[in-house]
Design a protein around this motif. Structure first.
Motif, PDB file in Angstrom:
ATOM      1  N   CYS A  48      43.601   1.649  -3.834  1.00  0.00           N
ATOM      2  CA  CYS A  48      43.171   0.867  -2.682  1.00  0.00           C
ATOM      3  C   CYS A  48      43.929   1.297  -1.420  1.00  0.00           C
ATOM      4  O   CYS A  48      45.083   1.729  -1.490  1.00  0.00           O
ATOM      5  CB  CYS A  48      43.431  -0.616  -2.917  1.00  0.00           C
ATOM      6  N   THR A  49      43.274   1.166  -0.276  1.00  0.00           N
ATOM      7  CA  THR A  49      43.932   1.362   1.019  1.00  0.00           C
ATOM      8  C   THR A  49      43.680   0.135   1.877  1.00  0.00           C
ATOM      9  O   THR A  49      42.600  -0.452   1.853  1.00  0.00           O
ATOM     10  CB  THR A  49      43.397   2.622   1.740  1.00  0.00           C
ATOM     11  N   HIS A  50      44.694  -0.255   2.620  1.00  0.00           N
ATOM     12  CA  HIS A  50      44.630  -1.438   3.491  1.00  0.00           C
ATOM     13  C   HIS A  50      44.210  -2.684   2.703  1.00  0.00           C
ATOM     14  O   HIS A  50      43.396  -3.494   3.178  1.00  0.00           O
ATOM     15  CB  HIS A  50      43.676  -1.199   4.673  1.00  0.00           C
TER      16      HIS A  50
ATOM     17  N   SER B 285      40.388  -8.140   1.447  1.00  0.00           N
ATOM     18  CA  SER B 285      40.015  -7.117   2.427  1.00  0.00           C
ATOM     19  C   SER B 285      40.400  -5.746   1.910  1.00  0.00           C
ATOM     20  O   SER B 285      41.492  -5.560   1.354  1.00  0.00           O
ATOM     21  CB  SER B 285      40.697  -7.387   3.773  1.00  0.00           C
TER      22      SER B 285
ATOM     23  N   ASP C 150      39.261  -1.168   2.389  1.00  0.00           N
ATOM     24  CA  ASP C 150      38.470  -0.144   3.058  1.00  0.00           C
ATOM     25  C   ASP C 150      37.196   0.135   2.282  1.00  0.00           C
ATOM     26  O   ASP C 150      37.194   0.154   1.042  1.00  0.00           O
ATOM     27  CB  ASP C 150      39.277   1.155   3.186  1.00  0.00           C
TER      28      ASP C 150
ATOM     29  N   GLU D 241      32.943   2.171   2.645  1.00  0.00           N
ATOM     30  CA  GLU D 241      31.976   2.997   3.377  1.00  0.00           C
ATOM     31  C   GLU D 241      30.574   2.452   3.150  1.00  0.00           C
ATOM     32  O   GLU D 241      30.144   2.269   2.009  1.00  0.00           O
ATOM     33  CB  GLU D 241      32.048   4.443   2.900  1.00  0.00           C
TER      34      GLU D 241
ATOM     35  N   ARG E 168      36.962   1.365  -1.504  1.00  0.00           N
ATOM     36  CA  ARG E 168      38.106   2.181  -1.888  1.00  0.00           C
ATOM     37  C   ARG E 168      38.854   1.499  -3.034  1.00  0.00           C
ATOM     38  O   ARG E 168      39.307   0.362  -2.899  1.00  0.00           O
ATOM     39  CB  ARG E 168      39.025   2.374  -0.696  1.00  0.00           C
TER      40      ARG E 168
ATOM     41  N   ASN F 168      31.900  -7.697  12.262  1.00  0.00           N
ATOM     42  CA  ASN F 168      32.985  -7.800  11.268  1.00  0.00           C
ATOM     43  C   ASN F 168      32.729  -8.935  10.291  1.00  0.00           C
ATOM     44  O   ASN F 168      33.670  -9.593   9.820  1.00  0.00           O
ATOM     45  CB  ASN F 168      34.325  -7.983  11.969  1.00  0.00           C
TER      46      ASN F 168
ATOM     47  N   SER G 101      37.178  10.241  -0.719  1.00  0.00           N
ATOM     48  CA  SER G 101      37.667   9.818   0.587  1.00  0.00           C
ATOM     49  C   SER G 101      36.596  10.060   1.632  1.00  0.00           C
ATOM     50  O   SER G 101      35.783  10.976   1.517  1.00  0.00           O
ATOM     51  CB  SER G 101      38.935  10.593   0.947  1.00  0.00           C
TER      52      SER G 101
ATOM     53  N   GLU H   5      35.085   5.136   6.555  1.00  0.00           N
ATOM     54  CA  GLU H   5      35.520   3.874   5.972  1.00  0.00           C
ATOM     55  C   GLU H   5      35.921   2.872   7.051  1.00  0.00           C
ATOM     56  O   GLU H   5      36.537   3.218   8.059  1.00  0.00           O
ATOM     57  CB  GLU H   5      36.699   4.110   5.024  1.00  0.00           C
ATOM     58  N   VAL H   6      35.552   1.620   6.798  1.00  0.00           N
ATOM     59  CA  VAL H   6      35.925   0.516   7.672  1.00  0.00           C
ATOM     60  C   VAL H   6      36.450  -0.618   6.793  1.00  0.00           C
ATOM     61  O   VAL H   6      36.259  -0.616   5.581  1.00  0.00           O
ATOM     62  CB  VAL H   6      34.725   0.025   8.520  1.00  0.00           C
ATOM     63  N   LEU H   7      37.090  -1.590   7.414  1.00  0.00           N
ATOM     64  CA  LEU H   7      37.644  -2.696   6.653  1.00  0.00           C
ATOM     65  C   LEU H   7      36.537  -3.695   6.299  1.00  0.00           C
ATOM     66  O   LEU H   7      35.784  -4.137   7.161  1.00  0.00           O
ATOM     67  CB  LEU H   7      38.737  -3.405   7.452  1.00  0.00           C
TER      68      LEU H   7
END
Length: 620
Positions: free
Chosen positions: A410-412, A423, A425, A427, A575, A591, A610, A614-616
């Motif tokens: 995971c990221t963020h 929450s 990341d 796509e 992600r 959002n 990757s 990608e967005v949150l």
């Protein structure tokens, strides 16, 4: 008469209660003595453990426990009454019993929590486990319906000891058929003898046995898996559990055994899968180091307390770090704590593969598996997500991911302050613009051994009427081609083309089957292919997503039919997730929060990677 009251255990982690059934006349009230042992010093051949169905908890009957009245369910009273009969050797009858409903004070939550943590060792240390299936005739048998036309018998007799014995003999015969290299002298009849009308009753009674409520219980998986020896008790008759399990395995997978057509058509009607779904060693694609695989295999079993969906399997899995046994908190909090702890510990979203519209009940976040319902996605996708994806990244050359974070991490990642929002990341891949009907292969099927017509109708409907303009992507979506660089199921694709040609090619599908194939061999190949196609179709629906631009091809996929996907739902790659996911935007704001609907198969997007796009994304 005074009512029995529990005396608190000196130590719930070092003491166990046991009961001894006292001998008496057949119709006399059941009398038992209870006493406490220190479990750390139990000698050999100390006790037996009972595995049974509790039954109707609202309707109880009295027994005498230590000279005082104690209420138990009618099914447990029947079990105790039969256990004091002559169906067991004298030395076995002398062994005391451990029975969860009696030996655990169910009103003491602390004791219950502690004793549940010890369930594995309790059944593991027992001399043997007694499986009580009930009397020959039970009220629950009323739900067992037989289509007499399919079975070829005039009527189904009520169970009796004679009929139950015939069913046990048939099970022994099937066990021998499964092991032809090791014949025994247990029986002297042939399987072919059981196709005649006067012996069809044995098949019916064996099926009635498979349909007993005991085979639906969740707790029995652990009770069976760790037992030294398991003995099935049906009325006064006994049979070793491995005999039933081997008979069921043979019914489900007869292999190359030469069987009459009449017998082959009986096999799908017997309910043998109910045995293999509770025997851990018979389950498919189980990894005891991954609790999700055990949860998936046990999703159709039953338990009276939904928290036991997690608690009851802890004795047979190694992946227990994220589960805390606590009956004092509500089930939704148990599930949410487990999901949050697992995501944080592993830093992946593999748990989302077990989510299918989890928030539909309104009491769980959509990213938390609702174990009170079946998972919802098709079996092919599940097996892929839990095996192929992880193995692929384990063997992927390092140059493909050099300098980049692992796509399965995971990221963020963050949780909302109340712990209900996740929450991560992601796509965006597109929106669903076409959705087929949910496929039902089995309802009102005249001949369960003949799936050809129904399967062809479904494939034809999907390819032409529901999901047009998918071109070659249709076959990829239908068969689930998971490899990113070249087809991994090339033989399955060839079999599909041959099946289309052999049965009349469905409209809009081009096939290329070699000519002059031996007909009998081809018929066998067609049936093999249909067995592979069935789980790829049944209870699933196909969808098509809109193009991102005028140059993008039409892309299609498959999703489980009970997750409630709708036209307009969005496709995302998250992600840390093992598959693409269908999400539902909860407002038109840029959002906006999303609700997770289901994991899915999406052609060309099955392996994480990757992406700069990608967005949150926030799931609630």
């Amino acid at each position: 008469m005074a009512t029995f009251e529990y005396t608190r255990l000196p130590s719930s982690t070092h003491n166990l209660r046991f009961v001894c059934v006292l001998p008496d006349e057949a119709h006399a009230i059941v009398r038992c003595d209870m006493y406490t042992w220190i479990s750390d010093n139990l000698p050999e051949r100390t006790y037996r453990a009972l595995s049974y169905t509790w039954g109707d908890d609202a309707s109880k009957v009295p027994i005498i426990l230590n000279g005082k009245e104690f209420l138990v369910t009618a099914n447990l009273e029947d079990a105790l009454r039969h256990l004091r009969s002559a169906s067991f050797r004298e030395e076995d009858q002398e062994l005391p019993l451990w029975i969860d409903a009696v030996c655990i004070n169910q009103e003491d939550s602390d004791e219950r929590d502690s004793q549940v943590r010890r369930m594995r060792s309790i059944y593991e240390q027992a001399d043997h486990v007694i499986i009580w299936l009930g009397k020959y005739n039970e009220p629950t048998d009323g739900r067992f319906k037989i289509d007499l036309r399919r079975w070829g018998i005039g009527e189904v007799e009520d169970n009796s000891e004679v009929m139950a014995r015939a069913a046990f003999v048939l099970a022994l015969l099937l066990k021998e058929k499964a092991n032809p290299a090791k014949p025994t002298s247990e029986i002297s009849v042939r399987l072919e003898d059981y196709i005649h009308a006067n012996n069809m009753q044995a098949w019916a009674q064996l099926s009635r046995l498979f349909n007993r409520p005991w085979f639906e219980r969740l707790w029995i998986i652990q009770e069976l898996a760790v037992s030294r020896q398991a003995i099935v008790l049906w009325g006064n008759l006994r049979i070793a559990w491995p005999t039933l399990e081997k008979a069921a395995k043979f019914i489900l997978r007869p292999g190359n055994a030469v069987l009459s057509l009449h017998i082959q058509k009986l096999f799908p009607l017997l309910g043998a899968h109910r045995i293999t779904q509770v025997a851990l060693q018979s389950m498919l694609n189980v990894d005891t180091k991954n609790i999700l695989t055990v949860l998936h295999n046990t999703q159709n079993t039953k338990c009276s307390d939904s928290r036991d969906r997690l608690f009851a399997i802890l004795g047979v899995v190694d992946d227990t770090e994220d589960v805390d046994i606590d009956y004092s908190i509500p089930v939704t909090k148990v599930y949410t704590r487990w999901a949050q702890k697992r995501i944080k510990r592993l830093n992946t979203l593999d748990i989302l593969s077990a989510c299918a519209d989890s928030s539909r009940g309104g009491d769980l976040p959509s990213w938390v598996p609702d174990l009170r319902r079946p998972f919802g996605q098709d079996r092919i996708l599940w097996n892929h997500s839990q095996t192929s994806v992880k193995r692929y990244w384990d063997f992927l050359p390092s140059r493909f991911s050099m300098g980049r974070k692992h796509p399965l991490e995971c990221t963020h990642l963050s949780f909302s302050q109340d712990g209900l929002g996740l929450s991560i990341d992601g796509e965006f891949l597109g929106k669903i613009e076409a959705l087929s009907q949910v496929a039902d292969v089995v309802t009102d099927l005249r001949d369960p051994a003949d799936l050809t017509t129904r399967l062809r109708n479904i494939v034809d409907l999907w390819s032409v009427n529901s999901i047009p303009m998918l071109s070659n992507n249709f076959r990829d979506a239908l068969l689930r081609d998971f490899m990113p660089f070249k087809p991994s199921n090339f033989e399955l694709e060839r079999a599909y083309d041959a099946w289309c040609e052999y049965n009349g090619t469905p409209k809009g599908i081009q096939s290329n089957v070699p000519p002059n194939v031996n007909q009998s061999r081809q018929e066998t190949a067609m049936r093999d292919f249909e067995r592979a196609l069935f789980p790829r179709v049944h209870n699933c629906q196909m969808f098509k997503i809109a193009r991102k631009d005028d140059y993008s091809p039409k892309v299609g996929g498959i999703v489980g039919g009970n997750c409630g996907a709708e036209i307009g739902d969005e496709l995302w790659r998250l992600r840390g997730g093992l598959t693409p996911f269908i999400l539902r935007r909860l407002s038109t704001a840029p959002n906006a929060e999303h609700r997770l609907i289901s994991p899915c198969y999406l052609t060309g997007h099955m392996y994480p990677q990757s992406s700069s796009a990608e967005v949150l994304v926030t799931l609630v």
